[in-house]
Structure formats: C-alpha cells, structure tokens
Design an enzyme around this catalytic site. Structure first.
Site, PDB file in Angstrom:
ATOM      1  CD  GLN A 164     -23.469   6.301 -42.005  1.00 10.80           C
ATOM      2  OE1 GLN A 164     -22.416   6.942 -41.978  1.00 10.80           O
ATOM      3  NE2 GLN A 164     -23.965   5.725 -40.934  1.00 10.80           N
ATOM      4  CB  CYS A 175     -36.605  13.726 -38.968  1.00  8.55           C
ATOM      5  SG  CYS A 175     -35.543  12.830 -40.118  1.00  8.55           S
ATOM      6  CG  HIS A 228     -29.959   7.330 -43.057  1.00  3.21           C
ATOM      7  ND1 HIS A 228     -30.749   7.062 -41.949  1.00  3.21           N
ATOM      8  CD2 HIS A 228     -28.686   7.373 -42.594  1.00  3.21           C
ATOM      9  CE1 HIS A 228     -29.988   6.953 -40.875  1.00  3.21           C
ATOM     10  NE2 HIS A 228     -28.731   7.131 -41.231  1.00  3.21           N
ATOM     11  CG  HIS A 275     -39.600  10.198 -40.568  1.00  2.00           C
ATOM     12  ND1 HIS A 275     -38.325  10.676 -40.336  1.00  2.00           N
ATOM     13  CD2 HIS A 275     -40.000   9.642 -39.394  1.00  2.00           C
ATOM     14  CE1 HIS A 275     -37.981  10.421 -39.080  1.00  2.00           C
ATOM     15  NE2 HIS A 275     -38.971   9.793 -38.471  1.00  2.00           N
ATOM     16  CG  HIS A 308     -35.629  10.010 -42.981  1.00  2.00           C
ATOM     17  ND1 HIS A 308     -36.554  11.028 -43.086  1.00  2.00           N
ATOM     18  CD2 HIS A 308     -35.358   9.629 -44.261  1.00  2.00           C
ATOM     19  CE1 HIS A 308     -36.811  11.260 -44.371  1.00  2.00           C
ATOM     20  NE2 HIS A 308     -36.087  10.424 -45.098  1.00  2.00           N
ATOM     21  CB  CYS A 325     -37.771  15.161 -42.749  1.00  2.00           C
ATOM     22  SG  CYS A 325     -38.609  13.633 -42.243  1.00  2.00           S
ATOM     23  CG  ASN A 334     -24.991   0.991 -39.509  1.00  2.00           C
ATOM     24  OD1 ASN A 334     -24.566  -0.115 -39.831  1.00  2.00           O
ATOM     25  ND2 ASN A 334     -24.197   2.005 -39.205  1.00  2.00           N
ATOM     26  CB  SER A 358     -28.204   8.152 -34.394  1.00  2.00           C
ATOM     27  OG  SER A 358     -27.605   8.607 -35.584  1.00  2.00           O
TER      28      SER A 358
HETATM   29  O1  G1P Z   1     -22.577   7.283 -38.581  1.00  2.00           O
HETATM   30  P1  G1P Z   1     -23.654   7.026 -37.555  1.00  2.00           P
HETATM   31  O2  G1P Z   1     -24.909   6.462 -38.161  1.00  2.00           O
HETATM   32  O3  G1P Z   1     -23.918   8.203 -36.667  1.00  2.00           O
HETATM   33  O4  G1P Z   1     -23.033   5.915 -36.587  1.00  2.00           O
HETATM   34  C1  G1P Z   1     -23.204   4.531 -36.728  1.00  2.00           C
HETATM   35  O5  G1P Z   1     -22.528   4.004 -37.870  1.00  2.00           O
HETATM   36  C2  G1P Z   1     -21.096   4.140 -37.882  1.00  2.00           C
HETATM   37  C3  G1P Z   1     -20.571   3.399 -39.104  1.00  2.00           C
HETATM   38  O6  G1P Z   1     -20.899   2.030 -39.110  1.00  2.00           O
HETATM   39  C4  G1P Z   1     -20.466   3.619 -36.597  1.00  2.00           C
HETATM   40  O7  G1P Z   1     -19.117   3.964 -36.562  1.00  2.00           O
HETATM   41  C5  G1P Z   1     -21.158   4.154 -35.342  1.00  2.00           C
HETATM   42  O8  G1P Z   1     -20.635   3.520 -34.193  1.00  2.00           O
HETATM   43  C6  G1P Z   1     -22.661   3.910 -35.453  1.00  2.00           C
HETATM   44  O9  G1P Z   1     -23.321   4.419 -34.321  1.00  2.00           O
END
Ligand code: G1P
Ligand code: G1P
Lengths: 338, 338
Positions: free
Chosen positions: B168, B51, B166, B113, B164, B54, B153, B161
């Site tokens: 943004q 990961c 998290h 994790h 873990h 981590c 997300n 993706s």
């Molecule tokens: O930034 P990450 O987690 O790789 O990507 C994810 O979140 C982003 C922000 O919402 C999007 O634009 C991506 O399509 C999504 O896969």
C-alpha cells in the site's frame, strides 16, 4: 466547526505525548474479510488444579502459592528485569546501551480463577488498589528503582498467558520512553500556567461532555480526545496527585468504583470478557520533584467492531502514525449508554 | 564489555527515533502457555475468482481490475485518507485537530495470487521497485502531499485482509510522527558532523559485522542495534539518498536482490510464509531541503520463537517502552546462516 471532526479525515494532537493520531470517521463501513479472533469467554471454574496462579498450587520453579484469600503478590519467575543487574554503560561510536536493573512482579487479584475485575466486589477492588499502593511504596523506596509500571494484560489476545485474574508490576532504574514524554508535556504546561495539565483538560471535558463515560466525586472516566484504540479510556482523579499514594480513603473507593464501572461497560459492549491492556501512569520515583504530574489509568482495548474483529496496528501505524476509524465521541457515547 | 550485552538486561538507544528498547537476553527460556497462532501457508492457486485483487475480477465498488501482467495500482476503495478533505484547523482550549488530506493506494505486486516477494523473479521485483518510484514521483509532485508512506502488511496476523501479494501507499498532508522523529535525529547529526547518520552507522556496523545479515555492492541488510521486533531488519543503501528516486539502475537491481534475499531467509527461518509489516522511510515531499535524510526500508515481523508463537507488544510495551528477549546479534546470526 466540531462537525468537521465527525465527517472529515483529520489528525488530533495528544497533549500528553506530543504525538498525533489520524482519525478516519468515514471509514467505519469498510467490509472486513481478514483474520477474526475467537471470542473471549470467562473461565467456568473457581479453582483450576493446572493453574500456576491458583492458591496452594505449585509454580514451575517449585514454589507453592499461599492459600491466599484476596490478593497475592510474587516475583515473576521469568522476569524481563532482574535485581542484581550491574548498571554498566556501553558506548561504542554511535552505539549506546546501559545496564537496566529492576524487578517484575505478578499480582493475583483474587483467589477465584474466574473472577475478573468487572465481576469483583467493590471491597475486593479496594483491596487490589491497596495492594498496588503497598507495592508502589516498597518499590519507590528501593534505591536505584526510578519508575514503577503497574499494568494488566487481560485476555489471550493481549498476550496474557493465564486467564486467572492478575496484573503485573515492572519496576526499573531508567525512566521509560512514555513516561519521559508525559513528564515533558506536563512540566511545560505546569511551568507556564502553574496548574496541572490534566486538571485543566478535565475542566474542558466536563464542560463539553461529549467524551465523558462516567464520573463520581473523585474521578472522571472518559475517552480522551486523542484516543488511539477504538474504545480507549482513561480514569483521571479530579484532584491532582503525582501518584496513587495521594488517594484519600474515600477517593480510593471512588477509584475502585470507576474501575468496576468501566470494565463492566466493556464486557457489556460486545457481550464478551473484554480484552485490554491497562496501565497506571505516575511520576518517576527517583526522588526528584514532580509537582506537574497528575497520575491516571489508561485502558487500551484491541477490539474494533465486535468480539471477533480487532484493530490491527500494523504497516501505516508502525511506520507513520496511529490511525483510528470510529471517532472518540462515538465510542464515548456507546460506552456511556451501557 | 560487549559480553555484558549478551547476559544482562539492558536498554539500547535508537539513534533514529531517540527512544530506547529494553533487552532481556536471559529470558529466552520462558515457557509459553498463552495464545498460539495458526501457521502461515502460501496460497495454492495462481488465480482465485473470489479475490478482489486478481486480474479481471470485479471489486466491491463495481470496478473491474485490468488484466495486468506485472504490477497493478489503484486507489483504495476504503481509504483512510481522501483527496477532497478540507485542511481545517480546529483549536478549542487544549484540544487541537487539523484536517488531513491525502490518498491511499493499493499496489498488486504480481497477477499471480500466490506469488509472494521471496518467490518472485528478480526482474519482477525490479518492476515493483519501479512502480514504487513512479507512484512516489507522482505523489511527491502533488501539491499538499508532504509525505508518502510505502508499506506492506504481509499475512493475516498483520491485519492483511487479502493474501494476494500487495502493498500500500498512504500519502498525506502532514508529516507523520515517526518521520518527524527520524528527521530530527538525522538533521542533528548532519548539522554537527556534515555526514549522514546512517552512513556513519553503516561504517561501524560493517566493521563490527555481528549484526549484518547480507550485503552487495549497493546495499547492506542488518538487524539494527536497537531492533524492537525479534527478527526486525533494515535494508540500507550504502550511498546516501533522501528517497528512492536517487537509485541508479544497478542500485535498483541490488535493492531488489536484498529484498529477495531477506524475505527468503525469513521464510526459511520457521519454514513458513513469514508475516511482517515492511515500510520505506524517506524524506518528506514538502519541497524543503532534506540533505540529512538517508532512506531505508525496515521489516517488523511479529514471530518470536516459531511459526505459531508471536511477540506480544502489550502492557509494559504500550505503557513504558519496547521490550525484546533474544538479542539483535543472535537474530542476525540466525538469519545470516540461512
Ligand atoms: O488497509 P487494510 O489492508 O484493509 O488494513 C490494514 O492495514 C491498515 C494500514 O496499516 C490498518 O490501518 C488496518 O488496521 C489493517 O487491517
Ligand atoms: O509477562 P507475560 O504475561 O508472560 O507476558 C506478556 O506481557 C509482557 C509485558 O507486557 C510482554 O512482554 C509479553 O510479550 C506478553 O506476552
């Protein structure tokens, strides 16, 4: 100047919705470790006894489908809109709701269970367009139906629950959000310039050329400057018409031709039965004057980099604004070359 | 009157965006033969050597993560926004684009994790909120950063993706579409009534009660009247504050408490690690006066009827307007009872 759009993150303005999209051209090399989709195969059989859209089969409500030979239209057995809904008005402090009356229809494009739009004969696609026109006429004339949305969800990834080639029509009393936006922007331009916004836009795109995918005498297919989805495209009639009823015989054929060309290119792009939602945006049918409206058909395909990697419109996109990685110009170039 | 909202298709007005959602209460019995999702399991290990989030692991660009003990923040290695972007202005006929400068950051919520928000200790959640405040302060003070979007997300189905835990932060120069809408509606109300729109809305919701999921001294968690996603929810501070920096110590704890309560209910709903995108909407950070802004956190979860059946926002929703089947009142009742 234009080179800055190739290299630097920027936002682009959508002249039809008045909203912006964030473009991040430098980000195409991002590795992907997330969810992948299974690939999108065409059906193998021309008739499936279990399919509720195939001719002569029985639907869930007991009705039997006609033994149809080209298109077949019926009322959605589980429509989100119903014809006998009262048009009530609910207002309570800050809360506001309104009864929404309408109808949801299903249009089978072909009796053949596996024949999607890119593989259909031109004459059969012309029949699909004629069916759209017939349905539009009928719904537009219905009292209390003020907008008619023709669309297709193609592929399981687009929430399509049956692979038999079909589209839908949802017709309703109120003017939906997206149509309101596009009416306002087109009207503002029309009042100021006396010409259709999209006609002027087409002129500019044809001169520039970098976003054109294909064209014929009556239609131009392009990736709009403000495209949100990676391979989003738009089929626009050269001549201004507020809805599809304005099509002349030759134009109808030319439209079918662009439909086939674009979807064939889509299938070829990742060698897959390319999923998308497509929709025709037209003037409302409330009887008012919409001289500014220039109808067009848009395609919103979810795939990003291959048949199994899609673009997720999630967190940032839901809370802030749309975002894309590859530029519209790059997408157009790829689609054009196929 | 209210009973009509339980039985008939109707549209509801969103006081924050000025847009409508179509509600089809009669449609919950629609059979589903389309795509199903794999279920959402929690991770089994507390540390995964593969990961990139981590502690002590090496990221793709060669950087080594700190041996962090609670939260850990770093600049996204593949950010959609970059700090050194020129703020150019591109105008060519109808085309308009602008350089968009900003920064994308990743915030690990915990070194563990497999520890998602519903399972974290309250004190650790308070630390997450403190981290959001710290980052917000820093970014808000940066010149040329005029809006800070904090979001998460959660789950592969939401384009996440890495499992873990998290979130943004994407901070940028322009004011994004959604924020512009919410600024306009809140400002209009504030100028007319001299009170915060959401404060007034909360009063009405608390009196009615049917959409409240949970509450404490400082926060109310509810399904908004205009919710789009089946189990959409909103955590709203009782006291008006334009951003999260206004939180008093006790309020910060109360916020963490609502965060935990709501996400625990989500996990319990379909007995799954409930996927969603969540985001905090706050006033822009361009230095202007935003007395009308009342910050709030929203959750947009995709699941519809079970851990494997999601709501598809496709054709009609993309081209016309948002649509939902179960009513917000029913969703609130279910979440409340858990
Ligand atoms: O930034 P990450 O987690 O790789 O990507 C994810 O979140 C982003 C922000 O919402 C999007 O634009 C991506 O399509 C999504 O896969
Ligand atoms: O009507 P269908 O094909 O059953 O359903 C599909 O299209 C509808 C209209 O875009 C959406 O509301 C549904 O979420 C989707 O699954």
């Amino acid at each position: 100047m234009q080179s800055q759009l190739k290299t630097h993150p920027h936002r682009r303005y959508n002249i039809l919705t008045g909203e912006w999209v964030l473009v991040s051209p430098h980000r195409t090399k991002r590795p992907w470790q997330g969810k992948t989709e299974s690939s999108h195969k065409k059906e193998a059989v021309t008739y499936d006894p279990e399919c509720y859209l195939c001719p002569t089969n029985t639907r869930i409500n007991g009705e039997i489908n006609e033994d149809y030979k080209n298109t077949f239209v019926f009322k959605n057995d589980f429509g989100a809109l119903l014809e006998d809904t009262p048009l009530f008005d609910y207002k309570e402090g800050l809360l506001h709701a309104e009864g929404e009356k309408g109808v949801c229809k299903v249009i089978c494009f072909s009796p053949n269970h596996s024949l999607t739009i890119p593989d259909m004969e031109l004459t059969d696609l012309v029949t699909v367009v004629k069916t759209w026109q017939k349905e539009f006429t009928e719904l537009a004339n219905a009292s209390e139906i003020n907008y008619v949305q023709i669309f297709e969800n193609k592929g399981a990834i687009m929430g399509c629950s049956n692979p038999h080639p079909h589209g839908q029509i949802w017709a309703q009393h109120s003017i939906p959000t997206e149509i309101e936006k596009k009416t306002n922007t087109q009207k503002a331009h029309y009042q100021k310039e006396g010409t259709s916004l999209l006609q002027k836009y087409l002129e500019q795109e044809l001169e520039d050329g970098s976003r054109i995918i294909s064209q014929n005498d009556s239609f131009v297919t392009l990736v709009p400057f403000w495209a949100i989805w990676p391979y989003e495209a738009m089929i626009v009639p050269r001549r201004q018409m507020s809805n599809i009823l304005g099509l002349r015989v030759q134009e109808r054929e030319d439209f079918a031709h662009q439909l086939k060309t674009l979807t064939q290119k889509y299938d070829a792009l990742f060698d897959t039965s390319f999923p998308y939602s497509s929709g025709i945006h037209q003037a409302p049918t409330d009887g008012k004057e919409y001289s500014e409206w220039h109808w067009h058909m848009s395609f919103y395909p979810p795939l990003l980099r291959s048949a199994t990697i899609k673009k997720f419109m999630v967190g940032y996109e839901m809370f802030a604004m749309a975002q894309r990685d590859i530029t519209p110009e790059l997408a157009a170039e790829q689609l054009k070359s196929l």
